[in-house]
Design an enzyme around this catalytic site. Structure first.
Site, PDB file in Angstrom:
ATOM      1  N   ASN A   9       0.832  -1.285   0.126  1.00  0.00           N
ATOM      2  CA  ASN A   9       0.096   0.003  -0.018  1.00  0.00           C
ATOM      3  C   ASN A   9       0.954   1.246  -0.005  1.00  0.00           C
ATOM      4  O   ASN A   9       1.495   1.522   1.203  1.00  0.00           O
ATOM      5  CB  ASN A   9      -0.763   0.092   1.038  1.00  0.00           C
ATOM      6  CG  ASN A   9      -1.858   1.199   1.318  1.00  0.00           C
ATOM      7  OD1 ASN A   9      -1.774   1.992   0.390  1.00  0.00           O
ATOM      8  ND2 ASN A   9      -2.526   1.346   2.681  1.00  0.00           N
ATOM      9  N   LYS A  11       0.273   4.411  -0.451  1.00  0.00           N
ATOM     10  CA  LYS A  11      -0.481   5.513   0.190  1.00  0.00           C
ATOM     11  C   LYS A  11      -0.121   6.620  -0.786  1.00  0.00           C
ATOM     12  O   LYS A  11      -0.120   6.608  -1.778  1.00  0.00           O
ATOM     13  CB  LYS A  11       0.150   5.679   1.769  1.00  0.00           C
ATOM     14  CG  LYS A  11      -0.004   4.401   2.583  1.00  0.00           C
ATOM     15  CD  LYS A  11       0.286   4.716   3.942  1.00  0.00           C
ATOM     16  CE  LYS A  11       0.007   3.255   4.754  1.00  0.00           C
ATOM     17  NZ  LYS A  11      -0.296   3.333   6.202  1.00  0.00           N
ATOM     18  N   HIS A  96      -9.540   1.468   4.735  1.00  0.00           N
ATOM     19  CA  HIS A  96      -8.322   1.465   5.304  1.00  0.00           C
ATOM     20  C   HIS A  96      -8.566   2.458   6.471  1.00  0.00           C
ATOM     21  O   HIS A  96      -9.265   3.337   6.716  1.00  0.00           O
ATOM     22  CB  HIS A  96      -7.510   1.891   4.478  1.00  0.00           C
ATOM     23  CG  HIS A  96      -6.085   2.061   4.721  1.00  0.00           C
ATOM     24  ND1 HIS A  96      -5.378   3.115   5.568  1.00  0.00           N
ATOM     25  CD2 HIS A  96      -5.016   1.130   4.732  1.00  0.00           C
ATOM     26  CE1 HIS A  96      -4.289   2.908   6.007  1.00  0.00           C
ATOM     27  NE2 HIS A  96      -3.780   1.624   5.567  1.00  0.00           N
ATOM     28  N   GLU A  98      -6.827   4.873   7.549  1.00  0.00           N
ATOM     29  CA  GLU A  98      -6.501   6.285   7.352  1.00  0.00           C
ATOM     30  C   GLU A  98      -7.979   6.744   6.656  1.00  0.00           C
ATOM     31  O   GLU A  98      -8.191   7.905   6.922  1.00  0.00           O
ATOM     32  CB  GLU A  98      -5.317   6.736   6.309  1.00  0.00           C
ATOM     33  CG  GLU A  98      -4.246   6.420   7.385  1.00  0.00           C
ATOM     34  CD  GLU A  98      -3.011   5.722   6.587  1.00  0.00           C
ATOM     35  OE1 GLU A  98      -3.040   5.621   5.229  1.00  0.00           O
ATOM     36  OE2 GLU A  98      -2.148   5.126   7.413  1.00  0.00           O
ATOM     37  N   GLU A 167      -5.886  -4.812  10.226  1.00  0.00           N
ATOM     38  CA  GLU A 167      -4.972  -3.894  10.581  1.00  0.00           C
ATOM     39  C   GLU A 167      -4.982  -3.259  11.719  1.00  0.00           C
ATOM     40  O   GLU A 167      -6.004  -2.198  11.854  1.00  0.00           O
ATOM     41  CB  GLU A 167      -4.850  -2.719   9.553  1.00  0.00           C
ATOM     42  CG  GLU A 167      -4.487  -3.567   7.989  1.00  0.00           C
ATOM     43  CD  GLU A 167      -3.718  -2.471   7.328  1.00  0.00           C
ATOM     44  OE1 GLU A 167      -2.518  -2.792   6.697  1.00  0.00           O
ATOM     45  OE2 GLU A 167      -4.386  -1.366   6.858  1.00  0.00           O
ATOM     46  N   GLY A 173       2.076   2.386  10.747  1.00  0.00           N
ATOM     47  CA  GLY A 173       2.962   3.249  10.949  1.00  0.00           C
ATOM     48  C   GLY A 173       3.635   3.755  11.955  1.00  0.00           C
ATOM     49  O   GLY A 173       4.112   4.768  12.352  1.00  0.00           O
ATOM     50  N   SER A 211       2.823  -2.284  10.481  1.00  0.00           N
ATOM     51  CA  SER A 211       4.438  -2.051  10.893  1.00  0.00           C
ATOM     52  C   SER A 211       5.089  -3.691  10.567  1.00  0.00           C
ATOM     53  O   SER A 211       5.906  -3.952  11.259  1.00  0.00           O
ATOM     54  CB  SER A 211       4.496  -1.737  12.187  1.00  0.00           C
ATOM     55  OG  SER A 211       4.320  -0.429  12.393  1.00  0.00           O
TER      56      SER A 211
END
Ligand code: PGA
Length: 250
Positions: A9, A11, A96, A98, A167, A173, A211
């Protein structure tokens, strides 16, 4: 047999030129594979660059990071399922963390996206995961079950095509990773939720993300419940991504 997926991904990194450079190295170093698949989620403007580079390699799928549920219209800045498909996408991320937590995407919206993708012939990769305070309050399974409700009512043959990515929000991250055992426990719960809805839960591919890096990919992939990884930061460095996708499969 669930074929493992190694998903990148990217991003908001790598435009068309960066994506082409990445793919040039990746394709030279990672030959066609019959025991694993490689999925790339580039930025929307790089979809076509990636799709045209991979040619007809059946082990590689390109996906959009986000789509809108409507087919067309006055939705400035949005991407329809048909546009993503025309640019070469065979899949798309939905929900996702985010999108949910930075852009306020609701569970209802993720449901509309899943349905539009299935109607448009793209594979949804539905991302689910709890925040740290939800985990600490013992609400992990309740949160994930709520996020999974968007799949409720899908005919089993459609449900069977959906890929799930677990996730945990607190692991994305941050350098923190769920232990392989914790991740496997959530994966098993997701699998039994799917299994209770008329699909052989054993078919559904459930990836872990958050991560994932060269140092932990093999211990995660060693869990029989983990069918692949969805990787952000560590998928941007082509040399280490080429090594990561060669992880040993037990
Ligand atoms: P990360 O991101 O690997 O950088 O934690 C994962 C993701 O957001 O899919």
């Amino acid at each position: 047999m669930r074929e493992p997926i190694f998903a990148a991904n990217w991003k908001m990194h790598l435009g068309p030129d960066g994506a082409r450079d990445f793919l040039r190295t990746f394709l030279a170093r990672v030959p066609d594979s019959t025991d694993r698949e490689f999925w790339f989620f580039p930025s929307a403007v790089a979809l076509e660059a990636v799709a045209s580079r991979i040619g007809d390699r059946p082990d590689i799928t390109v996906g959009a990071q986000n789509v809108h549920w409507e087919a067309k219209g006055a939705f400035t800045g949005e991407l329809s399922v048909a546009m993503a498909r025309e640019a070469g996408a065979g899949a798309a991320l939905v929900g996702h963390s985010e999108r949910r937590h930075v852009f306020g995407e609701t569970v209802e919206e993720t449901g509309r996206k899943v349905r539009s993708l299935l109607d448009g012939g793209l594979v949804p990769m539905l991302c689910v995961g709890e925040k740290i305070e939800e985990r600490e309050a013992g609400e992990t399974f309740a949160v994930i079950t709520r996020q999974l409700t968007v799949l409720e009512g899908l005919p089993p043959d459609r449900l069977a095509t959906v890929v799930i990515a677990y996730e945990p929000v607190w692991a994305i991250g941050t350098g923190k990773t769920a232990t392989p055992r914790d991740a496997a426990e959530v994966h098993a719960a997701i699998r039994s939720w799917i299994g209770a809805r008329g699909v052989d839960g054993g078919q559904t591919r459930i990836l872990y993300g958050g991560s994932v890096k060269p140092e932990n990919i093999e211990s995660l992939m060693a869990q029989s419940e983990i069918d692949g990884v969805l990787v952000g930061g560590a998928s941007l460095v082509v040399e280490s991504w080429c090594d990561m996708v060669r992880a040993r499969l037990d």
